[in-house]
Each structure stands twice: as structure tokens, then as C-alpha cells.
Design an enzyme around this catalytic site. Structure first.
Site, PDB file in Angstrom:
ATOM      1  N   ASP A  22       0.867  -1.191   0.000  1.00  0.00           N
ATOM      2  CA  ASP A  22       0.000   0.000   0.000  1.00  0.00           C
ATOM      3  C   ASP A  22       0.902   1.239   0.000  1.00  0.00           C
ATOM      4  OD1 ASP A  22      -3.082   0.767   1.696  1.00  0.00           O
ATOM      5  OD2 ASP A  22      -1.698   2.162   0.750  1.00  0.00           O
ATOM      6  N   MET A  23       0.746   2.073  -1.007  1.00  0.00           N
ATOM      7  CA  MET A  23       1.579   3.272  -1.110  1.00  0.00           C
ATOM      8  C   MET A  23       1.253   4.211   0.050  1.00  0.00           C
ATOM      9  SD  MET A  23       3.271   2.590  -3.824  1.00  0.00           S
ATOM     10  CE  MET A  23       4.059   4.141  -4.222  1.00  0.00           C
ATOM     11  N   ASP A 116      -3.656   2.256  -5.310  1.00  0.00           N
ATOM     12  CA  ASP A 116      -2.335   2.233  -4.643  1.00  0.00           C
ATOM     13  C   ASP A 116      -2.141   1.004  -3.767  1.00  0.00           C
ATOM     14  OD1 ASP A 116      -3.849   2.788  -2.319  1.00  0.00           O
ATOM     15  OD2 ASP A 116      -2.213   3.992  -1.499  1.00  0.00           O
ATOM     16  N   GLU A 117      -2.916  -0.043  -4.031  1.00  0.00           N
ATOM     17  CA  GLU A 117      -2.920  -1.162  -3.092  1.00  0.00           C
ATOM     18  C   GLU A 117      -3.087  -2.486  -3.835  1.00  0.00           C
ATOM     19  OE1 GLU A 117      -6.272  -0.570  -0.516  1.00  0.00           O
ATOM     20  OE2 GLU A 117      -6.044  -2.549   0.358  1.00  0.00           O
TER      21      GLU A 117
HETATM   22  P1  TTP Z   1      -5.215   5.075   0.946  1.00  0.00           P
HETATM   23  O1  TTP Z   1      -4.190   4.028   0.656  1.00  0.00           O
HETATM   24  O2  TTP Z   1      -6.361   4.726   1.801  1.00  0.00           O
HETATM   25  O3  TTP Z   1      -4.505   6.328   1.645  1.00  0.00           O
HETATM   26  P2  TTP Z   1      -3.106   6.958   1.368  1.00  0.00           P
HETATM   27  O4  TTP Z   1      -2.309   6.190   0.374  1.00  0.00           O
HETATM   28  O5  TTP Z   1      -3.285   8.406   1.038  1.00  0.00           O
HETATM   29  O6  TTP Z   1      -2.414   6.892   2.791  1.00  0.00           O
HETATM   30  P3  TTP Z   1      -1.856   5.617   3.566  1.00  0.00           P
HETATM   31  O7  TTP Z   1      -2.085   4.428   2.710  1.00  0.00           O
HETATM   32  O8  TTP Z   1      -0.396   5.907   3.774  1.00  0.00           O
HETATM   33  O9  TTP Z   1      -2.615   5.591   4.847  1.00  0.00           O
HETATM   34  O10 TTP Z   1      -5.776   5.628  -0.408  1.00  0.00           O
HETATM   35  C1  TTP Z   1      -4.978   5.786  -1.561  1.00  0.00           C
HETATM   36  C2  TTP Z   1      -5.367   7.049  -2.308  1.00  0.00           C
HETATM   37  O11 TTP Z   1      -6.736   6.990  -2.646  1.00  0.00           O
HETATM   38  C3  TTP Z   1      -5.165   8.300  -1.490  1.00  0.00           C
HETATM   39  O12 TTP Z   1      -3.869   8.858  -1.633  1.00  0.00           O
HETATM   40  C4  TTP Z   1      -6.236   9.195  -1.983  1.00  0.00           C
HETATM   41  C5  TTP Z   1      -7.328   8.287  -2.504  1.00  0.00           C
HETATM   42  N1  TTP Z   1      -8.474   8.240  -1.575  1.00  0.00           N
HETATM   43  C6  TTP Z   1      -9.669   8.815  -1.966  1.00  0.00           C
HETATM   44  O13 TTP Z   1      -9.789   9.343  -3.070  1.00  0.00           O
HETATM   45  N2  TTP Z   1     -10.718   8.798  -1.082  1.00  0.00           N
HETATM   46  C7  TTP Z   1     -10.648   8.250   0.152  1.00  0.00           C
HETATM   47  O14 TTP Z   1     -11.604   8.257   0.934  1.00  0.00           O
HETATM   48  C8  TTP Z   1      -9.398   7.630   0.536  1.00  0.00           C
HETATM   49  C9  TTP Z   1      -9.282   6.989   1.894  1.00  0.00           C
HETATM   50  C10 TTP Z   1      -8.371   7.661  -0.353  1.00  0.00           C
HETATM   51 MG    MG Z   2      -2.100   4.099   0.582  1.00  0.00          MG
END
Ligand code: TTP
Ligand code: MG
Length: 361
Positions: A22-23, A116-117
């Protein structure tokens, strides 16, 4: 190689076959990477108006309590000095593709969960899971400048939990011996499948942690949560049978087993190969697949891996053919040390109508 193994024969190292990546603060990190002026500052990505919500915030901004889905006007109150950046979806998709391309250099068994996952099945890769995780993380950083967090475990639930453990830029292994202790102190909110509403209802009756939830019977959970109660009951005990949903056909099908006691006994090894040939043949036939390459793998007590394989002129899937080749391959390996693991696989696969499987299209 797919493992159709009985867990009682497996040792821990062989069970850590699922990686979740997960980024970190993905959109915000892309913004920082593209605009070095943002480096080191709190960055908040989201709609430009005060009516919008935060899409994501980098870790500096999170220190001020800002998080995804928070209304922008609250974020601005909590962190007025942050850099506010409107989202650039196209750019994030471009970077995401780059990241997935790097992942696919390591395995074709990838389940994309979101931009991103992803989950990776690393059963096919004959390396220490931690080394694989390091390599992937390093390659992504080198080629994109972005960090990711990696979780390694033996099922999807635990691998995802592990990737979240040391965010950002963390690597965490959850192995079978850590279960259930490592889970007990966690909030029930960490249990994949328990939504905010269910968590709230559970908290209302005094269940806050996984340790609390472990006291609940299966019947109670089914009554309280419906059908998903069964899955939740298993999950908090480290059990999760969900398979990865990948769009690739496996490159090989195979079986391997780690012995509880190392052996040099050829008859015993041959008996395993007989059993594997039978299982392999059954599985190939069930899936309507033939293989042209048969590979025998053994790992000796010094952890040295020896492989021998035969690529044939025709495709096979019968027990007799597979077993005959397996025995020839076993004869080719000089058994100097005791053997701790033996495996047999078929590759160069085609579907039975002799049309190449999509992998090779
Ligand atoms: P996530 O992997 O949930 O969040 P993140 O990568 O920003 O942070 P981390 O994993 O380090 O906790 O989501 C990936 C991307 O998806 C995020 O950068 C922005 C987008 N996103 C949305 O558009 N809506 C949302 O509700 C969430 C949680 C994320
Ligand atoms: Mg992420």
C-alpha cells in the site's frame, strides 16, 4: 508454484506467501515528488473549495489531525499552514500504472485492490519473503521516488493488517506463531469486514478490542452480524480462506511439502512424488490443462535448493507420464544431504484444446 499442501507439514517460512502493498499517502506523495518545494511540508490534497473534503493528507499534515474524508474547512482550521493542492487524477493513475508494472516484474499473481494497493501471491518465488518485500519496496522507491508499506503473512487479512502496522515505509511480518496474541490489543475497527456501523453496535455492548471479540461465540456473532459473523469469527483467529483474484493464469501448477523430519530415504521421497503426481494430474485434468515441463525441486538441510526439469515434445497430464518423469528427475539429483522439502510442478501450460492459455497470448 501453487501449494496444495497440508499445513501440518509446513513450516512457518513456507507459509508466508501473501504480500500486501500500500503506497504511503499516495496522492500527496506524488504531489511532493512532482513538486520538490512541497517536500517536508504538510500537504493536503482535495477539492479547492471549502465545501470539499480532504482526499488525502501526507504524514506531516496527519500530525495535526487531518485525514481523508475530513471536511476541508476543518482541515484548514487544524492545519492552516499546510499546502493545499487540488487532485490530479490522471497523474496518479499514471504513477499507479508505473508501480503496478514494477510489481508485475516480480510476480504475475497480483490482485489489484485500488489505485495504490495490491495483494501479491509469492508462493512461486523461491526467495525469503522479507527479501522479496525489500526488493519490491526498493525498486518502487528507486523508479518512482515513492515509499510504500508492505505486509507479509499467510493470508489476505493478516497481510493487509501487517502493511498498516508500521506505516509509512514499513515492512511487517505476521507469522502463525504470533496469532492470536498480536491481534488481541487491536481495535475491532481493524477487522476487515466489520464496517463502522457494526463496530459502533459492538462498542455499545462493551466490545472494543479483538480480545473482547474473541470471547464471543460463533452463534452470537452470526446472530449479531448476520452471515458475515462466521468470517469475522475465523478472521480474528487468523483464518482467512479468501483467494487472490488475479487476472493471470498461473505459470505453473505444483505441490510442495516441507518434512517435519529431514530425510535421505529415496523410497520415502519417491512415495511423495507418487502422491504429488496423482494430485497434480487430478488438478491439471480438472482444469483441462496439459503441461510440457515437469520440474522437481528439493531443498536440502543446508537450505540449498536443487531443481531438475524436463521439457517434453508433447503436453501431458496423466499420472503415469508425470510420475515417470518425476522418478527420472529424482535419479538425476545426487542426494548428499538430507532433504527437508520436496516439490513437483508442471509448467509450460496449455488448455486442453491446445489453445495457448491467455498468459501466453
Ligand atoms: P489510501 O491508501 O487509503 O490512503 P493513502 O495512500 O493516502 O495513505 P496511507 O495508505 O499511507 O494511509 O488511499 C490511496 C489514495 O486513494 C489516497 O492517496 C487518496 C485516494 N483516496 C480517496 O480518493 N478517497 C478516500 O476516501 C481515501 C481513503 C483515499
Ligand atoms: Mg495508501
Amino acid at each position: 508454484m501453487k501449494k496444495i499442501s497440508n499445513s501440518k507439514y509446513l513450516e512457518r517460512e513456507d507459509q508466508l506467501n501473501i504480500i500486501h502493498v500500500d503506497m504511503d499517502a499516495f496522492y500527496a506523495s506524488v504531489e511532493e515528488q512532482d513538486n520538490p518545494k512541497l517536500k517536508g511540508l504538510p500537504v493536503i490534497v482535495g477539492g479547492s473549495s471549502n465545501h470539499g473534503v480532504v482526499t488525502t493528507a501526507n504524514y506531516q499534515a496527519r500530525k495535526f489531525g487531518v485525514h481523508s474524508a475530513m471536511p476541508m474547512f476543518i482541515a484548514k482550521k487544524k492545519c492552516p499552514h499546510a499546502c493545499y493542492v487540488p487532485g490530479r487524477m490522471k497523474r496518479y493513475q499514471e504513477v499507479s500504472k508505473r508501480v503496478f508494472d514494477i510489481l508485475s516484474e516480480h510476480t504475475s499473481l497480483i490482485e489489484k485492490v485500488s489505485i495504490d494497493e495490491a495483494y501479491l501471491d509469492i508462493s512461486d518465488i523461491d526467495k525469503d519473503p522479507l527479501d522479496i518485500a525489500d526488493e519490491i519496496k526498493g525498486a518502487v522507491f528507486e523508479k518512482t521516488g515513492l515509499t510504500m508499506s508492505v505486509g507479509i503473512s499467510y493470508n489476505k487479512f493478516l497481510a493487509k493488517l501487517a502493511s498498516d502496522w508500521n506505516k509509512p515505509a514499513g515492512i511487517k511480518i505476521i507469522s502463525p506463531d504470533m496469532i492470536p496474541d498480536i491481534l488481541k490489543p487491536l481495535s475491532i475497527k481493524k477487522v476487515h469486514g466489520l464496517g463502522p456501523k457494526s463496530c459502533k453496535r459492538l462498542e455499545e455492548i462493551g466490545i472494543y478490542t479483538i480480545e473482547d471479540l474473541l470471547q464471543a461465540s460463533k452463534d452470537f456473532l452470526v446472530e449479531f452480524l448476520g452471515k458475515s459473523g462466521i468470517e469475522i469469527y475465523d478472521r480474528i483467529r487468523g483464518i482467512d480462506h479468501r483467494e487472490l483474484t488475479t487476472n493471470r493464469v498461473r505459470k505453473s501448477l505444483g505441490i510442495e511439502r516441507t518434512f517435519t523430519k529431514d530425510t535421505k530415504d529415496r523410497e520415502k521421497l519417491e512415495n511423495y512424488l507418487r502422491e504429488f503426481s496423482l494430485d497434480l494430474s487430478d488438478e491439471l485434468r480438472e482444469k483441462n490443462i496439459h503441461g510440457r515441463t515437469i520440474t522437481l525441486k528439493v531443498k536440502d538441510s543446508n537450505f540449498k535448493v536443487h531443481t531438475r526439469s524436463r521439457t517434453l515434445i508433447t503436453h501431458i497430464n496423466s499420472f503415469d507420464d508425470i510420475f515417470e518423469i518425476a522418478r527420472v528427475l529424482l535419479d538425476e539429483i545426487e542426494i548428499l544431504f538430507k532433504i527437508r522439502l520436496i516439490g513437483l510442478s508442471a509448467s509450460n501450460l496449455i488448455s486442453s484444446d491446445l489453445k495457448q492459455l491467455s498468459l501466453f497470448d
